[in-house]
Design a protein around this motif. Structure first.
Motif, short mmCIF file in Angstrom:
data_model
loop_
_atom_site.label_atom_id
_atom_site.label_comp_id
_atom_site.label_asym_id
_atom_site.label_seq_id
_atom_site.Cartn_x
_atom_site.Cartn_y
_atom_site.Cartn_z
N VAL A 237 0.73 -1.37 -0.12
CA VAL A 237 -0.05 0.06 0.00
C VAL A 237 0.96 1.30 -0.06
N ILE A 238 0.66 2.06 -1.12
CA ILE A 238 1.46 3.49 -1.19
C ILE A 238 0.43 4.55 -1.06
N HIS A 239 0.70 5.43 -0.38
CA HIS A 239 -0.18 6.82 -0.64
C HIS A 239 0.81 7.80 -0.68
N THR A 240 0.38 8.80 -1.46
CA THR A 240 1.24 9.79 -1.92
C THR A 240 0.57 11.34 -1.46
N MET A 241 1.28 12.04 -1.26
CA MET A 241 0.81 13.68 -1.31
C MET A 241 1.73 14.52 -2.31
N GLY A 242 1.21 15.65 -2.30
CA GLY A 242 2.15 16.63 -3.08
C GLY A 242 1.60 16.58 -4.44
N TYR A 243 2.75 16.35 -5.43
CA TYR A 243 2.70 16.83 -6.98
C TYR A 243 1.63 15.30 -7.34
N PRO A 244 1.06 15.69 -8.18
CA PRO A 244 0.81 16.50 -9.17
C PRO A 244 -0.27 18.06 -8.64
N LEU A 245 -0.70 18.05 -7.63
CA LEU A 245 -1.52 18.94 -7.11
C LEU A 245 -0.82 20.02 -6.23
N ASP A 246 -1.29 21.25 -6.16
CA ASP A 246 -0.76 22.33 -5.67
C ASP A 246 -1.46 22.32 -4.11
N SER A 247 -0.72 23.52 -3.52
CA SER A 247 -1.12 23.23 -1.99
C SER A 247 -2.54 23.84 -1.65
N LYS A 248 -3.07 24.21 -2.72
CA LYS A 248 -4.73 24.79 -2.32
C LYS A 248 -5.51 23.81 -2.82
N THR A 249 -5.13 22.53 -3.22
CA THR A 249 -6.05 21.56 -3.91
C THR A 249 -5.94 20.17 -2.78
N PHE A 250 -6.95 19.97 -2.29
CA PHE A 250 -6.98 18.70 -1.46
C PHE A 250 -7.03 17.54 -2.40
N GLY A 251 -6.19 16.54 -1.90
CA GLY A 251 -5.99 15.54 -2.80
C GLY A 251 -4.87 14.49 -2.27
N GLY A 252 -4.78 13.40 -3.16
CA GLY A 252 -3.42 12.51 -2.90
C GLY A 252 -3.69 11.24 -3.74
N SER A 253 -2.72 10.37 -3.82
CA SER A 253 -2.87 9.11 -4.65
C SER A 253 -2.62 7.84 -3.79
N PHE A 254 -3.11 6.87 -4.77
CA PHE A 254 -2.79 5.75 -3.84
C PHE A 254 -2.41 4.48 -4.97
N ILE A 255 -1.34 3.61 -4.61
CA ILE A 255 -1.07 2.66 -5.37
C ILE A 255 -1.17 1.28 -4.63
N TYR A 256 -2.08 0.49 -4.83
CA TYR A 256 -2.09 -0.83 -4.24
C TYR A 256 -1.91 -2.02 -5.04
N SER A 257 -1.03 -3.09 -4.51
CA SER A 257 -0.88 -4.18 -5.24
C SER A 257 -1.86 -5.34 -4.86
N LEU A 258 -2.59 -5.71 -5.60
CA LEU A 258 -3.42 -6.88 -5.55
C LEU A 258 -3.09 -7.99 -5.70
N SER A 259 -1.88 -8.35 -6.49
CA SER A 259 -1.00 -9.59 -6.67
C SER A 259 0.38 -9.34 -7.21
N GLU A 260 1.04 -10.32 -7.33
CA GLU A 260 2.36 -10.16 -8.19
C GLU A 260 2.31 -9.44 -9.33
N THR A 261 1.22 -9.41 -10.19
CA THR A 261 1.02 -8.76 -11.22
C THR A 261 0.04 -7.81 -11.67
N VAL A 262 -0.72 -7.41 -10.63
CA VAL A 262 -1.95 -6.65 -10.82
C VAL A 262 -1.75 -5.51 -9.72
N LEU A 263 -1.70 -4.19 -10.04
CA LEU A 263 -1.88 -3.01 -9.11
C LEU A 263 -2.95 -2.13 -9.67
#
Length: 557
Positions: A237-263
């Motif tokens: 499980v990876i969560h990110t903040m910052g880029y590509p959003l500016d500091s005025k915009t709420f948000g973030g990203s996620f990367i989740y690995s479901l298996s050896e080959t699917v994310l």
């Protein structure tokens, strides 16, 4: 069109086959089954049904997703023996802050983002499995039956009308015309997801949001990838903040690995941003091109795409949950913890608590507002309210920018959710959008960057991977109250932001008569995310269900 409709009588009707409705229907069926096994109680016979607008259960279900199993353990204690499709237990966790060219790994994962004990899942697969448990308990599920209208007697909800089939784009019956059915019922449970059309209407009609904060939303844009083995361990499980959003915009990203080959990779953006040309799909492509992200995807294959709004207003935005003949559950009610990025467990539990209230109403043969108020009482006594109350001001803090949001969010964790103010005010997100003049942009058409077709893709390519499909010859299900506003006021002030915020290229400004451009709606592209219904600055777009079975196909999302 004067239509004679068939009537179907069902005791309890759930609208929408998501985790809330499915959990509620299963729990209610189990409560009735247990009741009928007791010798000291007269048996009761109750018919329970679920209607679903998608072509099958799971087709319109999308989430990140990491599942907190707390509600699942209560509902189906032997879920492992029943082979619940939980792709991988969470094994590795990371939090990255991204700049344009770098990543900074957090040395400590904040407690709300700690996920050990949870599972990475495909929500589409999960609800399909859950539906099999529901049907085995004797509940009927009817896919391709969208609820298009609540039936009333005064202000009492007495049923739902399903959508007509076989109507052409001019509203005329085609040879295969089949009128929708009037389903009469003792209680309707609205679990139709975020910004549900029936929920939106009844909340307004009955004033169920009186005294509440307005609901605020984010949109999640997500892709599913098949990648070479070894990129990420299953359960990462990876969560990110910052880029590509500016500091005025709420948000973030996620990367989740479901298996050896699917994310799965996705970007969540608060629908309270200022830039009228914010394009969530484009921001996801920019994220994937980041030096820390691109190596995870290169050499892989995009296999699915989708987008969905999220209700992020939290505790103070949850409407009154009951009325005569009516309960509201799941995302329709706003049960989501935006600090933890989780709502599935809350949706499931809300459905289960609704079932307990309905069970008592059945025994009393009383489906009035006074009786069904027990549902809200049960919520208040449960871990649902405890969890949401502790984060009651989380999303509101970020209306003042990223850094204030993080500061006040940290303060909330040591003040039991209060932060600087006991109840932070919030305004509807679309009202925060600034004009082109205020953002120092001209009215010219924006030229988007090039996409490489390997890691980054244009919108129409991604829409293809959503597998969305609508019958072309049917009424447009995106209702614009005044097209003239689109060509004049919206064009002048905001540059027609629907062209940008829609993640599926549904809205397009094309040449019209004279110098004016006109709005063209490509309804067959729609992925049912509801962003347009939420974010239009003039509030003139209304999303309603298309003909049953139409829309995306997100079986594995």
């Amino acid at each position: 069109m004067d239509v004679k409709r068939d009537t179907l009588d069902i005791d309890v009707l759930f609208v929408g086959a998501g985790p809330a409705s499915l959990s509620g229907a299963l729990h209610l069926a189990n409560l009735i089954s247990d009741h009928n096994k007791r010798a000291d109680q007269p048996p009761i016979e109750v018919s329970i049904a679920i209607i679903e607008k998608g072509k099958e259960v799971g087709a319109h279900t999308l989430s990140g997703a990491v599942l907190d199993p707390i509600a699942l353990k209560e509902l189906i204690p032997d879920y492992e023996q029943r082979q619940a499709p939980l792709s991988a237990p969470v094994t590795n966790e990371y939090l990255w802050f991204l700049t344009e060219s770098r990543k900074i790994s957090a040395p400590i994962i904040p407690k709300p983002l700690q996920n050990h004990g949870n599972y990475v899942i495909s929500l589409g697969q999960f609800v399909k499995w859950l539906a099999s448990q529901v049907e085995a308990a004797g509940v009927d599920i009817f896919p391709e039956f969208p609820g298009v209208k609540l039936l009333y007697e005064g202000d009492r909800v007495v049923g739902v009308q399903t959508g007509d089939k076989g109507v052409d784009k001019h509203g005329r019956p085609k040879p295969n015309y089949e009128p929708g059915v009037e389903i009469r019922t003792k209680v309707v449970v609205l679990g139709e997801g975020v910004r549900g059309s029936l929920t939106k209407e009844v909340v307004s009609r009955l004033g169920l949001d009186r005294g509440k904060n307005p609901q605020v939303y984010s949109v999640g844009v997500k892709e599913l990838w098949e990648v070479p083995a070894g990129r990420l361990a299953p359960g990462t499980v990876i969560h990110t903040m910052g880029y590509p959003l500016d500091s005025k915009t709420f948000g973030g990203s996620f990367i989740y690995s479901l298996s050896e080959t699917v994310l799965s990779i996705g970007l969540v953006i608060g629908l309270s941003y200022e830039d009228p040309r914010m394009d969530p799909h484009l921001q996801l492509q920019r994220l994937k091109a980041h030096p820390a992200i691109r190596p995870l995807l290169e050499g892989g294959q995009l296999i699915r795409y989708g987008a969905k709004a999220l209700p992020e207003g939290g505790y103070f935005s949850i409407p009154k949950l009951y009325a005569d003949g009516l309960l509201i559950v799941g995302d329709s009610a706003g049960f989501l913890n935006s600090q933890r990025l989780k709502g599935i467990h809350l949706a499931m539990k809300s459905g289960m608590l609704a079932a307990e209230a309905i069970y008592e109403a059945i025994k009393q043969d009383d489906f009035s507002s006074n009786q069904l108020a027990r549902y809200e009482h049960l919520v208040a006594q449960s871990w649902v309210e405890k969890e949401l109350y502790k984060v009651r001001n989380f999303h509101q803090s970020f209306h003042h920018g990223l850094w204030f949001g993080l500061l006040n969010g940290a303060l909330q964790m040591v003040t039991g959710g209060r932060g600087l103010i006991e109840r932070m005010a919030v305004e509807p997100g679309h009202k925060r959008m600034k004009t082109l003049v205020a953002t120092q942009q001209d009215r010219g058409v924006v030229t988007r960057s090039q996409f490489d077709g390997k890691v980054t893709f244009d919108k129409l390519t991604d829409v293809y991977y959503s597998r969305t499909s609508h019958i072309e010859d049917q009424p447009v299900h995106l209702l614009v109250a005044d097209y003239e506003i689109c060509s004049t006021q919206c064009a002048e002030q905001y540059g027609n932001p629907c062209q940008y915020f829609c993640p599926a290229s549904v809205y397009e400004m094309v040449d019209g008569e004279g110098a004016k451009r006109r709005l063209q709606i490509n309804a067959s592209n729609c992925v049912h995310c509801k962003t347009c219904d939420i974010m239009d600055p003039f509030g003139i777009i209304t999303w309603v269900p298309p003909e049953g079975g139409g829309g995306p196909d997100w079986q594995n999302m």
